[in-house]
Design a protein around this motif. Structure first.
Motif, PDB file in Angstrom:
ATOM      1  N   ASN A 160       9.574   8.815  -5.999  1.00  0.00           N
ATOM      2  CA  ASN A 160       8.848   9.741  -5.136  1.00  0.00           C
ATOM      3  C   ASN A 160       7.850  10.536  -5.969  1.00  0.00           C
ATOM      4  OD1 ASN A 160      10.431  11.627  -6.477  1.00  0.00           O
ATOM      5  ND2 ASN A 160      11.466  12.388  -4.648  1.00  0.00           N
ATOM      6  N   TYR A 161       7.133  11.410  -5.279  1.00  0.00           N
ATOM      7  CA  TYR A 161       6.209  12.323  -5.959  1.00  0.00           C
ATOM      8  C   TYR A 161       6.906  13.668  -6.028  1.00  0.00           C
ATOM      9  CZ  TYR A 161       2.177  15.305  -6.799  1.00  0.00           C
ATOM     10  OH  TYR A 161       1.319  16.227  -7.326  1.00  0.00           O
ATOM     11  N   LYS A 162       6.965  14.252  -7.210  1.00  0.00           N
ATOM     12  CA  LYS A 162       7.666  15.524  -7.356  1.00  0.00           C
ATOM     13  C   LYS A 162       6.932  16.350  -8.394  1.00  0.00           C
ATOM     14  CE  LYS A 162      12.311  17.351  -8.248  1.00  0.00           C
ATOM     15  NZ  LYS A 162      12.448  17.759  -9.647  1.00  0.00           N
ATOM     16  N   VAL A 171      10.113   6.490  -1.782  1.00  0.00           N
ATOM     17  CA  VAL A 171       9.561   5.168  -1.502  1.00  0.00           C
ATOM     18  C   VAL A 171      10.527   4.167  -2.129  1.00  0.00           C
ATOM     19  CG1 VAL A 171       7.709   3.563  -2.121  1.00  0.00           C
ATOM     20  CG2 VAL A 171       7.165   5.928  -1.455  1.00  0.00           C
ATOM     21  N   TRP A 172      10.921   3.159  -1.382  1.00  0.00           N
ATOM     22  CA  TRP A 172      11.761   2.136  -2.006  1.00  0.00           C
ATOM     23  C   TRP A 172      11.114   0.764  -1.868  1.00  0.00           C
ATOM     24  CZ3 TRP A 172      13.963  -2.227   0.057  1.00  0.00           C
ATOM     25  CH2 TRP A 172      14.044  -2.311   1.455  1.00  0.00           C
ATOM     26  N   GLU A 173      11.229   0.001  -2.900  1.00  0.00           N
ATOM     27  CA  GLU A 173      10.740  -1.375  -2.879  1.00  0.00           C
ATOM     28  C   GLU A 173      11.847  -2.255  -3.425  1.00  0.00           C
ATOM     29  OE1 GLU A 173       8.001  -2.841  -1.696  1.00  0.00           O
ATOM     30  OE2 GLU A 173       7.276  -0.918  -0.922  1.00  0.00           O
ATOM     31  N   SER A 174      11.901  -3.487  -2.937  1.00  0.00           N
ATOM     32  CA  SER A 174      12.967  -4.352  -3.395  1.00  0.00           C
ATOM     33  C   SER A 174      12.521  -5.806  -3.427  1.00  0.00           C
ATOM     34  CB  SER A 174      14.186  -4.225  -2.479  1.00  0.00           C
ATOM     35  OG  SER A 174      13.894  -4.799  -1.224  1.00  0.00           O
ATOM     36  N   ALA A 175      13.278  -6.584  -4.121  1.00  0.00           N
ATOM     37  CA  ALA A 175      13.089  -8.033  -4.121  1.00  0.00           C
ATOM     38  C   ALA A 175      14.454  -8.659  -4.303  1.00  0.00           C
ATOM     39  CB  ALA A 175      12.152  -8.459  -5.242  1.00  0.00           C
ATOM     40  N   SER A 176      14.633  -9.818  -3.693  1.00  0.00           N
ATOM     41  CA  SER A 176      15.904 -10.516  -3.855  1.00  0.00           C
ATOM     42  C   SER A 176      15.650 -12.012  -3.772  1.00  0.00           C
ATOM     43  CB  SER A 176      16.899 -10.085  -2.778  1.00  0.00           C
ATOM     44  OG  SER A 176      16.371 -10.326  -1.488  1.00  0.00           O
ATOM     45  N   VAL A 192       5.198   0.283  -5.477  1.00  0.00           N
ATOM     46  CA  VAL A 192       5.788   1.615  -5.674  1.00  0.00           C
ATOM     47  C   VAL A 192       4.699   2.626  -6.046  1.00  0.00           C
ATOM     48  CG1 VAL A 192       7.276   2.976  -7.203  1.00  0.00           C
ATOM     49  CG2 VAL A 192       8.107   0.814  -6.278  1.00  0.00           C
ATOM     50  N   ILE A 193       3.867   2.258  -6.982  1.00  0.00           N
ATOM     51  CA  ILE A 193       2.828   3.187  -7.453  1.00  0.00           C
ATOM     52  C   ILE A 193       1.874   3.551  -6.314  1.00  0.00           C
ATOM     53  CG2 ILE A 193       0.821   3.397  -8.987  1.00  0.00           C
ATOM     54  CD1 ILE A 193       2.470   1.586 -10.978  1.00  0.00           C
ATOM     55  N   GLU A 194       1.456   2.541  -5.559  1.00  0.00           N
ATOM     56  CA  GLU A 194       0.492   2.776  -4.481  1.00  0.00           C
ATOM     57  C   GLU A 194       1.098   3.658  -3.388  1.00  0.00           C
ATOM     58  OE1 GLU A 194      -0.944  -0.843  -2.746  1.00  0.00           O
ATOM     59  OE2 GLU A 194      -1.658   0.245  -0.976  1.00  0.00           O
ATOM     60  N   LYS A 195       2.340   3.390  -3.028  1.00  0.00           N
ATOM     61  CA  LYS A 195       2.929   4.124  -1.899  1.00  0.00           C
ATOM     62  C   LYS A 195       3.339   5.544  -2.289  1.00  0.00           C
ATOM     63  CE  LYS A 195       3.875  -0.124   0.392  1.00  0.00           C
ATOM     64  NZ  LYS A 195       4.817  -1.231   0.584  1.00  0.00           N
TER      65      LYS A 195
END
Lengths: 417, 443
Positions: A160-162, A171-176, A192-195
């Motif tokens: 997140n931005y803090k 923000v969560w991103e995943s791959a499987s 992740v960076i963009e969102k």
């Protein structure tokens, strides 16, 4: 200790049909938040179903012992006679390729190292990497003989931005994937960076958007569970699905595809050892068939879709493998389209009616070629109106968890802002 | 067991602990069309954790292979900066005796589930389907560490859950209610007929009800909703692993609500449905009450041994794992808002136009402080009087803003059981509180 075939032999001598599900699982993983947790796991489990005179019994254990059969037989007394309580038919399924050569201890560490430089760009909340290898074996007195080793890699990142009292949503991103080559670490990092950048500055919507686009991730979060429940054969049989068989709801085609070898939700056979195959459940909007296991296919008097899922500690229920969404309409992201990338609260939906009310913590719209983050939007509606409101898709199709779709463009949902 | 710990020390671990887990599960499931035993058996396993060269290593196993210590040590990975709170030696054995021993056969449990199903089907002519689940978990847990802590716990959790659907024309209503306790067989501890009546009332209300107007509204939240709000909207923000990246960590020591607002999390609560029962957590730490918000002030976070050292906060006993195969996470136990001094009637009287929201349908929160949850039983309030019922209702908002908008807290208090999901794990928790009056977004 005993072995699976001795259990079946003993069942036969007692005059009962039996099905033994066993799993051996190894797992390695690393989690990073403020502390690192590295872990490894090795376990076994056994689930035994017995059938006799239309009754069914079940017992499980982490150790295969002689008394497992006695325990299953004790539970058969609690069962009610039902003509559909019969063991699944003989099966020797063909095998997909669902196993990669993975180092369960080193691969999580390697993937973790490649993701950690994200902390220079965003406030990293957590990274999780898990790698597993499972060998599933299902044998029965009726001729089921299925065994398969499957691997799986699961990567997820939360950030997140803090800064100076401002905290954005996670923000969560995943791959499987079942294969190492199916994990695109660079893509996760870019997303992740963009969102996080979009979420850093969010404003309230000034007016109600006419059009909402769900990214593949938001589509997976919202539509995945609601569609899965609606197409479940037990729910259809019991009138607990918001969809009616053979009725048309928009133009979306939904396919359950267990043969997508890259997905960790793929399977050569289901939880009852039956050969799996691709099934069209919604064909251009028409609810063509539900998913079933053996029992519910008999109740519904339809061909079994072989969609049984289970753990060793539970009896088979019905579950999707990989949902693939296709729509004939071609759409585009027009200025003012509210793009929703994450939703929360889907589990509060009413599964019988398909009604949902979800918060969209990560969403945006484009105005004057600039992406504007949006805060505090609630989207509500129901599955039928959502399906009927989809006007088209755009963008690359991607699989998040067990659902593959492009950006779904919808009209007619309620927006509270 | 102690040999394993010694072996880990011999391999360089400065700390090691072993969790053992042995559970007997029985679960039956009855619907209007089927009845089945969905789970019956025993799950046993252990998890060895080592702290070696400043890194955690873990090995969880269902069958001993003789090289567990080596596997745990070899798995260790990190930045060599793990620092934890160490505790003094302790031996304790906690055995919770139910009011009456739970010795039901599977057939008896199935018959009880069948009776409940019949009662729900009879309760309303529009009921179309019903799910009844009764479960009994007999739990034996052990905790052993190189600090010479040896904690053994033995207790059972039993429960019944009911979910039903009713349909009239195009309107579909669905309602649920659950009972769960560590005091014995649920049908011998509670009057399940009352729970059937609650389900019936919720179905009928929804069938007759209307959706609320969307937007900000004055509402009175009942104990069940206040409990879920305390858990979902506030409690998760106070879990130290989330708090350090979220909004609540930033607000520590700051006033965010009136003096009459206090929210706590406790491992032991004297209530039959407080099944977040955790006298010791899965790191062998004694439970203590944690004041998350103390008279309106953000006070303490929920910590495990690591975050206890990281934040300089006395251990709280919030390190929990679902089973032997799951790693420890910071989890809530029994989370509730403490009662105040108003009466429920006084709270309702001052609402000109708003809603009384009685029962939730789960919920979710984000570290930035947004929350959302559904409502399965709600009423319209006009001029302080209940005038109608609601369906298809959800509430959402920002936790911190919402806490600041609480204008009254009643002296009533009740507790409800639930299961909390986090990181793919589910653990029993309870939530509770009084009635409160507040403004939230209803949609």
């Amino acid at each position: 200790m005993t072995d699976v075939f001795k259990v079946l032999e003993r069942a036969k001598t007692m005059g009962v049909s039996a099905e033994l599900y066993s799993i051996r699982r190894r797992e390695g993983g690393v989690r990073r938040e403020n502390q690192y947790y590295a872990r490894s796991l090795q376990e076994e489990g056994y689930g035994l179903r017995v059938f006799k005179d239309g009754k069914v019994g079940f017992a499980f254990s982490t150790i295969l012992t002689d008394d497992l059969l006695e325990k299953a037989m004790s539970s058969i007394r609690a069962s009610e006679e039902d003509v559909d309580n019969v063991p699944p038919p003989p099966s020797r399924p063909r095998h997909l390729n669902l196993r990669d050569e993975l180092d369960l201890q080193e691969l999580p560490k390697e993937l973790m190292r490649t993701l950690e430089d994200l902390r220079e760009k965003v406030n990293l909340v957590s990274i999780d990497v898990d790698v597993e290898e499972s060998t599933i074996k299902i044998v029965s007195t009726e001729g089921v003989d299925a065994e398969e080793t499957r691997t799986g890699i699961y990567v997820s990142v939360m950030a997140n931005y803090k800064e100076s009292g401002t905290v954005s949503p996670e923000v969560w991103e995943s791959a499987s994937s079942r294969f190492r080559r199916g994990i695109d670490v660079d893509l996760i990092k870019r997303e992740v960076i963009e969102k996080v950048k979009i979420s850093a500055k969010r404003e309230k919507l000034g007016r109600k958007p006419k059009v909402i686009a769900f990214t593949p991730k938001a589509a997976a979060e919202l539509l995945g569970p609601i569609i899965s429940s609606a197409i479940n054969g037990e729910n259809v049989f019991r009138g607990r699905s918001p969809l009616k068989l053979k009725e048309k709801y928009g133009s979306l085609t939904v396919v359950d595809n267990p043969e997508d070898e890259m997905s960790p939700y793929s399977r050569s056979f289901d939880g009852e050892g039956q050969q799996t195959s691709r099934k069209v459940v919604l064909e251009e909007g028409v609810f063509s068939r539900p998913l079933t296991n053996w029992y519910w296919s008999r109740k519904l008097k339809i061909e079994n879709s072989c969609s049984a899922i289970r753990s060793f500690a539970s009896t088979p229920s019905i579950g999707v493998s990989n949902l693939e969404l296709e729509h004939p309409g071609r759409a585009e992201e027009t200025p003012g389209t509210l793009v929703i990338d994450q939703v929360q609260g889907v589990h509060t939906s009413n599964w019988e009616t398909g009604e949902f009310g979800v918060v969209a913590p990560v969403s945006w719209y484009v105005e004057n070629n600039q992406i504007k983050g949006v805060r505090e939007v609630v989207i509500s509606g129901n599955l039928r109106s959502l399906l009927e409101g989809i006007v088209g898709t755009y963008g690359e199709k991607r699989r998040y968890m067990y659902l593959r779709a492009g950006h779904l463009v919808t009209e007619g949902l309620n927006v509270v802002y | 067991m102690l040999e394993l710990l010694k072996r880990a020390e011999g391999l360089g671990a400065i700390f090691a602990d072993l969790r053992t887990y042995d559970v007997d599960e029985t679960s039956v499931y009855v619907t209007e069309t089927t009845k089945q035993v969905t789970s019956l058996g025993r799950e046993a396993g252990s998890s060895l954790r080592v702290l070696v060269n400043g890194n955690w290593g873990y090995y969880s196993f269902s069958k001993s292979t003789g090289d567990e210590a080596e596997r745990a040590v070899n798995s260790a990975y990190g930045d060599e900066r793990i620092n934890i709170v160490f505790l003094p030696p302790k031996r304790d054995r906690v055995k919770v005796l139910p009011k009456k021993e739970v010795n039901k056969s599977v057939e008896e449990i199935m018959r009880d589930a069948e009776k409940i199903k019949e009662a729900v089907m009879r309760s309303h002519p529009s009921v179309k389907s019903v799910n009844v689940r009764i479960f009994i978990s007999k739990i034996n847990k052990g905790y052993f560490s190189t600090e010479e802590r040896e904690i053994e716990m033995s207790y059972s959790i039993s429960g019944v859950s009911i979910r039903a659907t009713a349909r009239e024309g195009e309107v579909t209503a669905s309602a649920s209610a659950s009972l769960s306790t560590h005091l014995g067989y649920p049908l011998e501890v509670f009057d399940v007929n009352q729970t059937v009546e609650v389900v019936r009332k919720r179905l009928e209300n929804q069938l007759k009800g209307r959706p609320p107007r969307g937007g900000d509204a004055d509402v009175v939240l009942a104990p069940d909703v206040v409990g879920v709000f305390s858990h979902e909207a506030l409690g998760h923000l106070a879990e130290a692993d989330l708090a350090v990246n979220g909004i609540l960590g930033e607000l520590r020591g700051k006033k965010i609500a009136e003096d009459f607002v206090t929210v706590v999390d406790s491992g032991v609560l004297d209530h039959p449905m407080a099944h977040g029962f955790t006298p010791y957590d899965d790191e062998g730490v004694e439970s203590r009450e944690v004041k998350i918000v103390d008279r309106g002030l953000v006070s303490e976070m929920l910590v495990d041994r690591f975050y206890s050292a990281y934040l300089g906060e006395r251990p709280t006993g919030n390190g929990r794992a679902e089973d032997f195969r799951s790693p420890l996470l910071i989890r809530m136990r029994n989370t509730y808002m403490k009662p105040g001094s108003w009466s429920k009637e006084e709270l309702l009287k001052d609402v000109k136009s708003g809603y009384l929201l009685v029962s939730p349908l789960g919920g979710q929160t984000s570290p930035d402080g947004t929350f959302q949850f559904g409502i399965q039983e709600g009423y319209v309030i006009e001029n302080g009087e209940i005038q109608g019922t609601l369906r298809n209702t959800a509430i959402s908002g920002y936790t911190i803003e919402t806490l600041g908008k609480i204008t009254a807290v009643s002296k009533d208090f009740d507790v409800w059981p639930g299961h909390c999901g986090k990181g793919g794990q589910s653990v029993p928790v309870s939530t509770g509180g009084p009635y409160i009056r507040v403004k939230v977004k209803v949609g």
